[in-house]
Design an enzyme around this catalytic site. Sequence first.
Site, mmCIF file in Angstrom:
data_model
loop_
_atom_site.group_PDB
_atom_site.id
_atom_site.type_symbol
_atom_site.label_atom_id
_atom_site.label_comp_id
_atom_site.label_asym_id
_atom_site.label_seq_id
_atom_site.Cartn_x
_atom_site.Cartn_y
_atom_site.Cartn_z
ATOM 1 N N HIS A 1 -5.912 2.603 1.236
ATOM 2 C CA HIS A 1 -4.992 4.205 1.893
ATOM 3 C C HIS A 1 -6.092 4.338 3.060
ATOM 4 C CE1 HIS A 1 -3.039 2.460 -1.645
ATOM 5 N NE2 HIS A 1 -3.890 3.402 -2.721
ATOM 6 N N ASP B 1 1.884 -1.000 -0.056
ATOM 7 C CA ASP B 1 0.058 0.285 0.207
ATOM 8 C C ASP B 1 0.933 1.212 0.257
ATOM 9 O OD1 ASP B 1 -1.764 2.055 0.823
ATOM 10 O OD2 ASP B 1 -3.053 1.228 1.675
ATOM 11 N N HIS B 2 0.991 1.872 -1.324
ATOM 12 C CA HIS B 2 2.157 3.135 -1.093
ATOM 13 C C HIS B 2 1.789 4.347 -0.458
ATOM 14 C CE1 HIS B 2 -0.184 4.715 -3.938
ATOM 15 N NE2 HIS B 2 -0.197 6.263 -3.925
HETATM 16 N N1 LIG Z 1 -1.686 2.454 -12.231
HETATM 17 C C1 LIG Z 1 -1.404 2.912 -11.258
HETATM 18 O O1 LIG Z 1 -1.620 4.215 -10.971
HETATM 19 C C2 LIG Z 1 -1.278 2.386 -9.932
HETATM 20 C C3 LIG Z 1 -1.814 0.945 -9.652
HETATM 21 N N2 LIG Z 1 -1.942 -0.414 -9.053
HETATM 22 C C4 LIG Z 1 -1.992 -0.796 -9.702
HETATM 23 O O2 LIG Z 1 -1.028 -2.111 -9.672
HETATM 24 C C5 LIG Z 1 -1.616 -2.673 -10.803
HETATM 25 C C6 LIG Z 1 -0.614 -2.618 -12.428
HETATM 26 O O3 LIG Z 1 -1.436 -1.760 -12.827
HETATM 27 P P1 LIG Z 1 -0.678 -0.097 -14.177
HETATM 28 O O4 LIG Z 1 0.621 -0.381 -14.131
HETATM 29 O O5 LIG Z 1 -1.498 0.828 -14.050
HETATM 30 O O6 LIG Z 1 -1.728 -1.882 -14.982
HETATM 31 P P2 LIG Z 1 -1.468 -1.489 -16.347
HETATM 32 O O7 LIG Z 1 -2.766 -1.956 -17.172
HETATM 33 O O8 LIG Z 1 -1.036 -0.256 -16.665
HETATM 34 O O9 LIG Z 1 -0.242 -2.656 -16.747
HETATM 35 C C7 LIG Z 1 -0.263 -3.988 -16.998
HETATM 36 C C8 LIG Z 1 0.363 -4.926 -17.319
HETATM 37 O O10 LIG Z 1 0.605 -6.110 -17.063
HETATM 38 C C9 LIG Z 1 1.022 -7.054 -18.615
HETATM 39 N N3 LIG Z 1 0.497 -8.310 -18.575
HETATM 40 C C10 LIG Z 1 -1.149 -7.831 -19.449
HETATM 41 N N4 LIG Z 1 -1.948 -8.878 -19.906
HETATM 42 C C11 LIG Z 1 -1.297 -10.149 -19.266
HETATM 43 C C12 LIG Z 1 -0.574 -11.353 -19.619
HETATM 44 N N5 LIG Z 1 -1.308 -12.239 -19.502
HETATM 45 N N6 LIG Z 1 1.004 -11.720 -19.086
HETATM 46 C C13 LIG Z 1 1.953 -11.047 -18.479
HETATM 47 N N7 LIG Z 1 1.640 -10.012 -18.261
HETATM 48 C C14 LIG Z 1 0.157 -9.093 -18.901
HETATM 49 C C15 LIG Z 1 0.615 -5.670 -18.937
HETATM 50 O O11 LIG Z 1 1.692 -5.406 -20.095
HETATM 51 P P3 LIG Z 1 1.726 -6.613 -22.149
HETATM 52 O O12 LIG Z 1 0.369 -5.690 -22.230
HETATM 53 O O13 LIG Z 1 2.363 -6.255 -22.249
HETATM 54 O O14 LIG Z 1 1.070 -8.100 -21.723
HETATM 55 C C16 LIG Z 1 1.495 -4.593 -18.118
HETATM 56 O O15 LIG Z 1 2.864 -4.766 -18.723
HETATM 57 C C17 LIG Z 1 -2.334 -2.992 -10.704
HETATM 58 O O16 LIG Z 1 -2.723 -3.770 -9.509
HETATM 59 C C18 LIG Z 1 -2.875 -1.717 -10.038
HETATM 60 O O17 LIG Z 1 -4.502 -2.078 -9.723
HETATM 61 C C19 LIG Z 1 -1.724 0.349 -7.590
HETATM 62 C C20 LIG Z 1 -1.691 1.143 -7.485
HETATM 63 C C21 LIG Z 1 -1.730 2.686 -8.440
HETATM 64 O O1 LIG Z 2 -3.639 3.444 -5.245
HETATM 65 C C1 LIG Z 2 -4.253 4.715 -5.766
HETATM 66 O O2 LIG Z 2 -3.525 5.952 -5.575
HETATM 67 C C2 LIG Z 2 -3.583 6.995 -6.974
HETATM 68 C C3 LIG Z 2 -3.715 7.884 -5.367
HETATM 69 O O3 LIG Z 2 -2.153 7.952 -5.264
HETATM 70 P P1 LIG Z 2 -0.973 9.102 -4.955
HETATM 71 O O4 LIG Z 2 -0.081 8.535 -4.240
HETATM 72 O O5 LIG Z 2 -1.093 10.303 -6.046
HETATM 73 O O6 LIG Z 2 -1.637 10.186 -3.763
HETATM 74 C C4 LIG Z 2 -4.942 7.223 -7.190
HETATM 75 O O7 LIG Z 2 -4.757 8.281 -8.273
HETATM 76 C C5 LIG Z 2 -5.208 6.006 -7.937
HETATM 77 O O8 LIG Z 2 -6.312 5.622 -8.263
HETATM 78 C C6 LIG Z 2 -4.929 4.297 -6.842
HETATM 79 O O9 LIG Z 2 -4.818 2.978 -7.568
#
Ligand SMILES: NC(=O)C1=CN([C@@H]2O[C@H](COP(=O)(O)OP(=O)(O)OC[C@H]3O[C@@H](n4cnc5c(N)ncnc54)[C@H](OP(=O)(O)O)[C@@H]3O)[C@@H](O)[C@H]2O)C=CC1
Ligand SMILES: O=C1O[C@H](COP(=O)(O)O)[C@@H](O)[C@H](O)[C@H]1O
Length: 490
Positions: A237, A174-175
């Site tokens: 959070h 949980d960042h």
């Molecule tokens: N983005 C954010 O701000 C935050 C994200 N998170 C969490 O982090 C995690 C990742 O989120 P996020 O980076 O936004 O998601 P994205 O959709 O941007 O990225 C998903 C990643 O998974 C890969 N992927 C998708 N399908 C497969 C598969 N079948 N096998 C292997 N790799 C796969 C994709 O690459 P490819 O398509 O090349 O396979 C990509 O690298 C989630 O759990 C999200 O809830 C938590 C806090 C904040």
């Molecule tokens: O986990 C999440 O957090 C971000 C907000 O994080 P912050 O560090 O920028 O305050 C939020 O935008 C996102 O929807 C949520 O998945």
Amino acid sequence: MTETAREPVLIFLFGATGDLARRKLYSALYRLYTRDQEFAVIGLARRTHTDETYRDLINDSLPSEVGQRKHFLERFYYRRLDITRPESFASLSTFCEELDARYHLHGNRIFYLSLAPCFFAEAAKQLKKSGLAETKGWKRLVIEKPFGHNKESSKELNDSLLHAFNENEIYRIDHYLGKEMVQNIEVLRFANPIFEAIWNRRYISNVQITLSETLGVGDRANYYDQTGALLDMVQNHIMQLLTLVAMEPPVRLETNDVRYEKVKVLKAVRPMNIHNVTEQIVRGQYSRGIDANRERLRGYLDENNIRSDSETETFVAAQFMIDNYRWQGVPFYIRTGKRMSEKATQIVIQFKKLPKNPYFHNVNHVGPNLLVIYISPDEGLSLKLNVKETGETGNTIPISMKFRNNALAMENMQDAYERLIADCIKGDSTNFTRWDEVAYSWEIVDSIVDSWKKRHVPVDYYEAGSMGPVSADELLEKNGHHWWPLMHME
Ligand SMILES: NC(=O)C1=CN([C@@H]2O[C@H](COP(=O)(O)OP(=O)(O)OC[C@H]3O[C@@H](n4cnc5c(N)ncnc54)[C@H](OP(=O)(O)O)[C@@H]3O)[C@@H](O)[C@H]2O)C=CC1
Ligand SMILES: O=C1O[C@H](COP(=O)(O)O)[C@@H](O)[C@H](O)[C@H]1O
């Protein structure tokens, strides 16, 4: 929390091409690299990359001022992998042994699942099946949020992870727990006798926790529309911040002592039901509006890939009550939302008023003492006090005593992900959530979701660029309270 050395490690980064990796993880790894952390990374995802094009992707995601890129980037390798195709795991074994030997990583492995949650269980299963989770060093699984979508699904996920990893090898990230001022809450409370003595229902009127964002759903519409603000921000959070403000002092600063105290708070949070849910929780959704520069903002329903009849909440305000001796009768107000007027995370502790005292000439000017914990973007504290106005007016005026964290040496500042990855490498899981914390916070959130469904609670609309619907203000007004406007360190 004993300080242990950060040993060298091989990091398997699942979701290496994703948003989180590009926005947060590569720069966190870069900062760890500049602090002499030894590591190599295998980036994994489905799309095609060579090591070189993968390194270009990482390079593009680093802030422009970053130096020494070449040696840093050379530690990154890319392999195509599809979680749904188990055979892609098998080919990794030989390669990771090669990297172990080349970088002297002693078989230490972190598997970082930066993937859509639907892949978490399968990834853990394949790690075990392929033998990658069998190693001569230590192994740790970092798992992103959301951890399930209710208590039942989170339990299923947890059970499946436990087939491959022990609880003490699972790092549920949980960042917010990696943020500097979040980590400061415990110190502020437990290292300052003046606060320790008054941190309870006798002196505190209410607590206000705000996590406001200016961004909309951006390109995470598919995820967000199925999730909403309650699951995206409150279950994790906000519940974590609430526990840190409310918990009893841990017996020792050991991982499980801290977590144990947090669990006690979660157990004491009064669940919602169909009778109190509309009184104590507001769900909102942004409609069209304007931002601070008077630019037009789209409503949620006009966003790309959002269903035109979506009832997903982009805002939640709530009043939580904690049924224990310390907090009986003290409302913990929380609010979070997308497309609000300002990006800020802050906690306001509002102390009770004095009884009316005729001794003061201008007693109306005596406002409550407020302790504000600025988590982001400002980092610091302020304590609002009442003092005598200079001169003979006899007036009382408010002043603010401030501690500004941003003013400290910038080179010592760490980012949340950097701090948490470093903790994971050290084997310190204090700032990660233990399974029972997750389970109890799902119980609270499940009670809200169930009550919303049973009562068919609609969303209240708020203009994009505002601080939420009017009903969020009314929530506090019923108790004679109001939201303190977002405060600034300046
Ligand atoms: N983005 C954010 O701000 C935050 C994200 N998170 C969490 O982090 C995690 C990742 O989120 P996020 O980076 O936004 O998601 P994205 O959709 O941007 O990225 C998903 C990643 O998974 C890969 N992927 C998708 N399908 C497969 C598969 N079948 N096998 C292997 N790799 C796969 C994709 O690459 P490819 O398509 O090349 O396979 C990509 O690298 C989630 O759990 C999200 O809830 C938590 C806090 C904040
Ligand atoms: O986990 C999440 O957090 C971000 C907000 O994080 P912050 O560090 O920028 O305050 C939020 O935008 C996102 O929807 C949520 O998945």
